[in-house]
Write a protein that holds these residues in place. Structure first.
Motif, mmCIF file in Angstrom:
data_model
loop_
_atom_site.group_PDB
_atom_site.id
_atom_site.type_symbol
_atom_site.label_atom_id
_atom_site.label_comp_id
_atom_site.label_asym_id
_atom_site.label_seq_id
_atom_site.Cartn_x
_atom_site.Cartn_y
_atom_site.Cartn_z
ATOM 1 N N LYS A 101 -39.289 -27.648 92.415
ATOM 2 C CA LYS A 101 -39.414 -26.358 91.728
ATOM 3 C C LYS A 101 -38.229 -25.452 92.046
ATOM 4 O O LYS A 101 -37.715 -24.759 91.160
ATOM 5 N N LYS A 104 -35.436 -26.664 89.867
ATOM 6 C CA LYS A 104 -35.625 -26.222 88.481
ATOM 7 C C LYS A 104 -35.319 -24.738 88.326
ATOM 8 O O LYS A 104 -34.706 -24.322 87.344
ATOM 9 N N ASN A 105 -35.753 -23.939 89.311
ATOM 10 C CA ASN A 105 -35.473 -22.499 89.251
ATOM 11 C C ASN A 105 -33.978 -22.223 89.362
ATOM 12 O O ASN A 105 -33.468 -21.298 88.726
ATOM 13 N N GLU A 107 -31.619 -24.098 88.202
ATOM 14 C CA GLU A 107 -31.055 -24.374 86.875
ATOM 15 C C GLU A 107 -31.410 -23.259 85.890
ATOM 16 O O GLU A 107 -30.587 -22.841 85.078
ATOM 17 N N LYS A 108 -32.630 -22.800 85.960
ATOM 18 C CA LYS A 108 -33.109 -21.773 85.029
ATOM 19 C C LYS A 108 -32.470 -20.413 85.301
ATOM 20 O O LYS A 108 -32.229 -19.641 84.373
ATOM 21 N N TYR A 109 -32.218 -20.128 86.557
ATOM 22 C CA TYR A 109 -31.661 -18.842 86.967
ATOM 23 C C TYR A 109 -30.383 -19.055 87.778
ATOM 24 O O TYR A 109 -30.380 -18.873 89.001
ATOM 25 N N SER A 114 -27.508 -13.850 87.710
ATOM 26 C CA SER A 114 -28.461 -13.023 88.462
ATOM 27 C C SER A 114 -27.957 -11.599 88.552
ATOM 28 O O SER A 114 -26.778 -11.349 88.674
#
Length: 121
Positions: A101, A104-105, A107-109, A114
């Motif tokens: 997770k 994945k986070n 990659e997503k953020y 930021s």
């Protein structure tokens, strides 16, 4: 200090100790995913009550009494233990799932996207 308490404990060790704790007391029959989830939600509610009327709280809880911090530690522990037990009963490796997770986070953020502050607009 209790010799069974150590500074660094793995999720696997918590999982094994919880499983033995439940087995020794005959609680396995009650530890269905549904029941554990409902117990977890109840503990999150108890954790929420600690913060409910305090407003924003500074990092490190500098204005909290030692008994308030101890109570917080107990409620956080209850949440963690039910979460670890639920993952075990569902045959999930919680540590691996958490690492996946985080990936994945990431990659997503991505770091470049930021923002260090919140907009008030």
């Amino acid at each position: 200090m209790d010799p069974s308490i150590r500074k660094d404990v793995s999720l696997k060790e918590l999982q094994d100790r919880l499983a033995e704790f439940a087995r020794a007391r005959g609680w396995d029959q009650f530890h269905s995913p549904r029941n554990l989830l409902l117990a977890l939600v109840g503990e999150v509610g108890e954790l929420s009550e600690i913060f409910q009327w305090r407003g924003e709280v500074a990092r490190g809880l500098p204005n909290w009494s030692s008994s308030d911090k101890e109570h917080l530690g107990e409620e956080l522990s209850d949440v963690l233990l039910y979460l670890v037990r639920l993952a075990d009963i569902c045959d999930l490796d919680l540590a691996q799932a958490a690492l996946m997770k985080i990936g994945k986070n990431a990659e997503k953020y991505p770091v470049g996207n930021s923002s260090p502050s919140f907009s008030t607009n």
